[in-house]
Design a protein around this motif. Sequence first.
Motif, PDB file in Angstrom:
ATOM      1  N   LEU A   1     -61.524  -2.734 -12.272  1.00 53.61           N
ATOM      2  CA  LEU A   1     -61.607  -2.138 -13.609  1.00 53.61           C
ATOM      3  C   LEU A   1     -60.247  -1.666 -14.122  1.00 53.61           C
ATOM      4  CD1 LEU A   1     -64.875  -0.042 -13.202  1.00 53.61           C
ATOM      5  CD2 LEU A   1     -64.561  -2.006 -14.711  1.00 53.61           C
ATOM      6  N   LEU A   2     -59.243  -1.691 -13.251  1.00 51.28           N
ATOM      7  CA  LEU A   2     -57.936  -1.112 -13.573  1.00 51.28           C
ATOM      8  C   LEU A   2     -57.325  -1.727 -14.830  1.00 51.28           C
ATOM      9  CD1 LEU A   2     -55.688   0.824 -12.391  1.00 51.28           C
ATOM     10  CD2 LEU A   2     -54.672  -1.244 -11.435  1.00 51.28           C
ATOM     11  N   LYS A   3     -57.279  -3.040 -14.898  1.00 43.25           N
ATOM     12  CA  LYS A   3     -56.633  -3.722 -16.018  1.00 43.25           C
ATOM     13  C   LYS A   3     -57.377  -3.483 -17.322  1.00 43.25           C
ATOM     14  CE  LYS A   3     -53.803  -6.892 -17.856  1.00 43.25           C
ATOM     15  NZ  LYS A   3     -52.349  -6.773 -17.930  1.00 43.25           N
ATOM     16  N   LYS A   4     -58.708  -3.550 -17.283  1.00 47.45           N
ATOM     17  CA  LYS A   4     -59.519  -3.417 -18.487  1.00 47.45           C
ATOM     18  C   LYS A   4     -59.468  -1.999 -19.050  1.00 47.45           C
ATOM     19  CE  LYS A   4     -63.984  -4.781 -20.409  1.00 47.45           C
ATOM     20  NZ  LYS A   4     -63.348  -5.714 -21.335  1.00 47.45           N
ATOM     21  N   VAL A   5     -59.556  -1.006 -18.178  1.00 47.86           N
ATOM     22  CA  VAL A   5     -59.587   0.393 -18.621  1.00 47.86           C
ATOM     23  C   VAL A   5     -58.184   0.921 -18.888  1.00 47.86           C
ATOM     24  CG1 VAL A   5     -60.395   2.723 -18.000  1.00 47.86           C
ATOM     25  CG2 VAL A   5     -61.732   0.724 -17.351  1.00 47.86           C
ATOM     26  N   THR A   6     -57.172   0.314 -18.278  1.00 48.51           N
ATOM     27  CA  THR A   6     -55.735   0.667 -18.256  1.00 48.51           C
ATOM     28  C   THR A   6     -55.469   1.667 -17.137  1.00 48.51           C
ATOM     29  OG1 THR A   6     -55.580   2.585 -19.755  1.00 48.51           O
ATOM     30  CG2 THR A   6     -55.573   0.372 -20.769  1.00 48.51           C
ATOM     31  N   PRO A   7     -54.329   1.519 -16.456  1.00 49.42           N
ATOM     32  CA  PRO A   7     -54.021   2.388 -15.320  1.00 49.42           C
ATOM     33  C   PRO A   7     -54.032   3.880 -15.657  1.00 49.42           C
ATOM     34  CG  PRO A   7     -52.556   0.501 -15.330  1.00 49.42           C
ATOM     35  CD  PRO A   7     -53.336   0.438 -16.611  1.00 49.42           C
ATOM     36  N   ARG A   8     -53.463   4.252 -16.806  1.00 47.05           N
ATOM     37  CA  ARG A   8     -53.415   5.683 -17.138  1.00 47.05           C
ATOM     38  C   ARG A   8     -54.822   6.265 -17.237  1.00 47.05           C
ATOM     39  NH1 ARG A   8     -52.377   8.730 -22.790  1.00 47.05           N
ATOM     40  NH2 ARG A   8     -53.698   7.015 -23.481  1.00 47.05           N
ATOM     41  N   ASN A   9     -55.705   5.616 -17.980  1.00 42.59           N
ATOM     42  CA  ASN A   9     -57.062   6.139 -18.150  1.00 42.59           C
ATOM     43  C   ASN A   9     -57.832   6.148 -16.837  1.00 42.59           C
ATOM     44  OD1 ASN A   9     -56.685   6.506 -20.913  1.00 42.59           O
ATOM     45  ND2 ASN A   9     -57.452   4.475 -21.436  1.00 42.59           N
ATOM     46  N   TRP A  10     -57.651   5.103 -16.032  1.00 38.85           N
ATOM     47  CA  TRP A  10     -58.421   5.017 -14.789  1.00 38.85           C
ATOM     48  C   TRP A  10     -57.932   6.021 -13.753  1.00 38.85           C
ATOM     49  CZ3 TRP A  10     -63.039   3.740 -14.343  1.00 38.85           C
ATOM     50  CH2 TRP A  10     -63.610   3.383 -13.116  1.00 38.85           C
ATOM     51  N   GLN A  11     -56.629   6.184 -13.629  1.00 38.89           N
ATOM     52  CA  GLN A  11     -56.111   7.165 -12.671  1.00 38.89           C
ATOM     53  C   GLN A  11     -56.436   8.596 -13.112  1.00 38.89           C
ATOM     54  OE1 GLN A  11     -55.067   6.510  -9.787  1.00 38.89           O
ATOM     55  NE2 GLN A  11     -54.355   4.392  -9.813  1.00 38.89           N
ATOM     56  N   THR A  12     -56.466   8.836 -14.414  1.00 39.34           N
ATOM     57  CA  THR A  12     -56.877  10.161 -14.903  1.00 39.34           C
ATOM     58  C   THR A  12     -58.332  10.427 -14.535  1.00 39.34           C
ATOM     59  OG1 THR A  12     -55.331  10.037 -16.774  1.00 39.34           O
ATOM     60  CG2 THR A  12     -57.132  11.618 -16.942  1.00 39.34           C
ATOM     61  N   ARG A  13     -59.185   9.414 -14.726  1.00 38.01           N
ATOM     62  CA  ARG A  13     -60.591   9.566 -14.349  1.00 38.01           C
ATOM     63  C   ARG A  13     -60.741   9.857 -12.873  1.00 38.01           C
ATOM     64  NH1 ARG A  13     -63.597   8.131 -10.459  1.00 38.01           N
ATOM     65  NH2 ARG A  13     -62.762   6.011 -10.549  1.00 38.01           N
ATOM     66  N   ILE A  14     -59.962   9.140 -12.052  1.00 37.92           N
ATOM     67  CA  ILE A  14     -60.036   9.336 -10.608  1.00 37.92           C
ATOM     68  C   ILE A  14     -59.698  10.776 -10.237  1.00 37.92           C
ATOM     69  CG2 ILE A  14     -58.908   8.750  -8.415  1.00 37.92           C
ATOM     70  CD1 ILE A  14     -58.765   5.847  -9.385  1.00 37.92           C
ATOM     71  N   MET A  15     -58.578  11.272 -10.747  1.00 39.66           N
ATOM     72  CA  MET A  15     -58.145  12.630 -10.367  1.00 39.66           C
ATOM     73  C   MET A  15     -59.094  13.694 -10.902  1.00 39.66           C
ATOM     74  SD  MET A  15     -54.041  12.941 -10.161  1.00 39.66           S
ATOM     75  CE  MET A  15     -54.266  14.275  -8.999  1.00 39.66           C
ATOM     76  N   LEU A  16     -59.548  13.546 -12.139  1.00 37.98           N
ATOM     77  CA  LEU A  16     -60.444  14.537 -12.729  1.00 37.98           C
ATOM     78  C   LEU A  16     -61.760  14.598 -11.962  1.00 37.98           C
ATOM     79  CD1 LEU A  16     -61.211  16.523 -14.984  1.00 37.98           C
ATOM     80  CD2 LEU A  16     -61.969  14.557 -16.347  1.00 37.98           C
ATOM     81  N   SER A  17     -62.353  13.454 -11.679  1.00 38.40           N
ATOM     82  CA  SER A  17     -63.661  13.439 -11.015  1.00 38.40           C
ATOM     83  C   SER A  17     -63.564  13.933  -9.582  1.00 38.40           C
ATOM     84  CB  SER A  17     -64.269  12.032 -11.065  1.00 38.40           C
ATOM     85  OG  SER A  17     -63.433  11.084 -10.433  1.00 38.40           O
ATOM     86  N   TRP A  18     -62.476  13.555  -8.866  1.00 38.06           N
ATOM     87  CA  TRP A  18     -62.411  14.024  -7.479  1.00 38.06           C
ATOM     88  C   TRP A  18     -62.098  15.519  -7.425  1.00 38.06           C
ATOM     89  CZ3 TRP A  18     -57.186  11.403  -6.671  1.00 38.06           C
ATOM     90  CH2 TRP A  18     -56.213  12.278  -6.179  1.00 38.06           C
ATOM     91  N   GLY A  19     -61.343  16.039  -8.419  1.00 40.42           N
ATOM     92  CA  GLY A  19     -61.095  17.483  -8.460  1.00 40.42           C
ATOM     93  C   GLY A  19     -62.384  18.267  -8.634  1.00 40.42           C
ATOM     94  N   ILE A  20     -63.253  17.760  -9.504  1.00 44.29           N
ATOM     95  CA  ILE A  20     -64.543  18.428  -9.735  1.00 44.29           C
ATOM     96  C   ILE A  20     -65.389  18.406  -8.464  1.00 44.29           C
ATOM     97  CG2 ILE A  20     -66.728  18.262 -10.993  1.00 44.29           C
ATOM     98  CD1 ILE A  20     -65.068  17.159 -13.382  1.00 44.29           C
ATOM     99  N   VAL A  21     -65.444  17.232  -7.816  1.00 42.12           N
ATOM    100  CA  VAL A  21     -66.249  17.109  -6.589  1.00 42.12           C
ATOM    101  C   VAL A  21     -65.677  17.983  -5.479  1.00 42.12           C
ATOM    102  CG1 VAL A  21     -67.021  15.528  -4.780  1.00 42.12           C
ATOM    103  CG2 VAL A  21     -67.048  14.800  -7.173  1.00 42.12           C
TER     104      VAL A  21
END
Length: 497
Positions: A93-113
């Motif tokens: 999904l990296l290319k379609k979503v773009t690296p910035r948006n996908w890495q932001t999602r990764i960090m935000l969601s894992w911080g919450i968990v």
Amino acid sequence: MSESDKEAFLASFSAEDDKAIMRKVDRRFLLLIGLMYLIKNVDYANAASVKVLQVKQPSNIMKELHMTSDQYNWVQSIYFIAYIVFEVPSNLLLKKVTPRNWQTRIMLSWGIVLACHAAVKNKEGLYAARFILGMMEAGMFPGLAAQLCSWYRSDEMGKPIMWMFGFQNTSGIVGSLLAYGISYLNGKGGLSAWRWVYLIEGIFTIFFSAVVFLVLPDYPKSPRSRSWLTPREQQYLELRLSENAPLTHDSAFSKSEIWASLTDPRTYSFMLSQILLNLGGYGLSWQLPVITTNLGFAGLPRNQLLNIPPAGATVLSIIAAGWFMKRAWITRPAFIMFIMAGATTFFIVLATVRTPGVVYAACVLGTMFYSVYFIPFWAWRSSTLKGTTGTAFTLAFQSCVGQVGGVIGPQLFQERWAHNGYRASFAICATAIGVGWIANCWTWWLTRNVEWDVRRIRRLRIKAGRENRIFAEDDVKVYEERKFYGGLTKRGEEEVV
């Protein structure tokens, strides 16, 4: 653009121009990806640190959640199982979503968990939280590595990898200091120290996800890159890459590139090496706080500080490895052979010696050699990746299967093997790393021509840099490799230095 036009365009830049442009790229990436990987590793490794917080006291995590040592080992294994399941889908999904948006999602969601770990009431709740954490974090490293292949040449990848793994291993220092400091919050607000560790680190990760969103670039020719690169610089950054590099305007998905990866024996040789190394390395890193605590050198909470020297030695050796690789004196797999020999030696020491001082020294050096291995390894791996989808898929596929070592490693340290300092466990780890050395020989043979070509071009680029020009007359051939070897002897194109 024709090859002659490309060569003429690149030749219009001087070595100083190249340095200035790459300094811009370095400023955008290196510190940020280093901090991302530091935070990620602190958040992942804290399960090992909290295990020995208030050890044997009622507020210890194992006491509160009524867990045995063997049950607690599954905390780490479950995390890696989730990684294995979700790594490939995440990276595709990296290319379609773009690296910035996908890495932001990764960090935000894992911080919450991660912050939610502070609320678990039993071992089942902790297992569930760790599985979801692995699911949320999946794709971070292979995503960053795939993105960096669009900005750095394969012979330059040692630099960003060095920053990531250098910061990653400072996490041993940062995490130990945090655990030491937070241990004094035990009982504050009705929370045990281990709950404070998860809560504080999770909240910080949530806030840092905003930094990722604001700072992380996408690709050289992405619209956001125009704010800090001129159109001419954007063009230069893509044209200077070797033929197999993923480019800004490549399609988001290519079945043929996935199939090419699945049918390439190098995919499985690299994967085998990583699994075997991780089996020993993850086992040691998981058990390290327990081993150092049991040596009796320091009581609570100073036992956490014993984990700092292994991390410090590792960071210094990673910097040295990056400096050495940059000069291309030997090929990267040749360098790895020396590193593997050192790792095997010190794991054998851990399996055979029980003198506390020797065990601690072996922990420091074993951790150091294991961690340094990945600097040349990932740079070496990048030279055989092909295309945007192929790069993203191959890195994720390899990384997810490579994490099998993270599933098995903690399970090697069962309570029934603790009576003699886990000799049997470390013997298995040493054997795995020794077999990994053999697996790397196989991978070296499969990549021998490309790796010699990478070293040859790197040395020509170094020579051109001394003359203040860009070397653009030739580049590494990946799709149709040059043949430098006939049997076991070198032949064909001679190296120019």
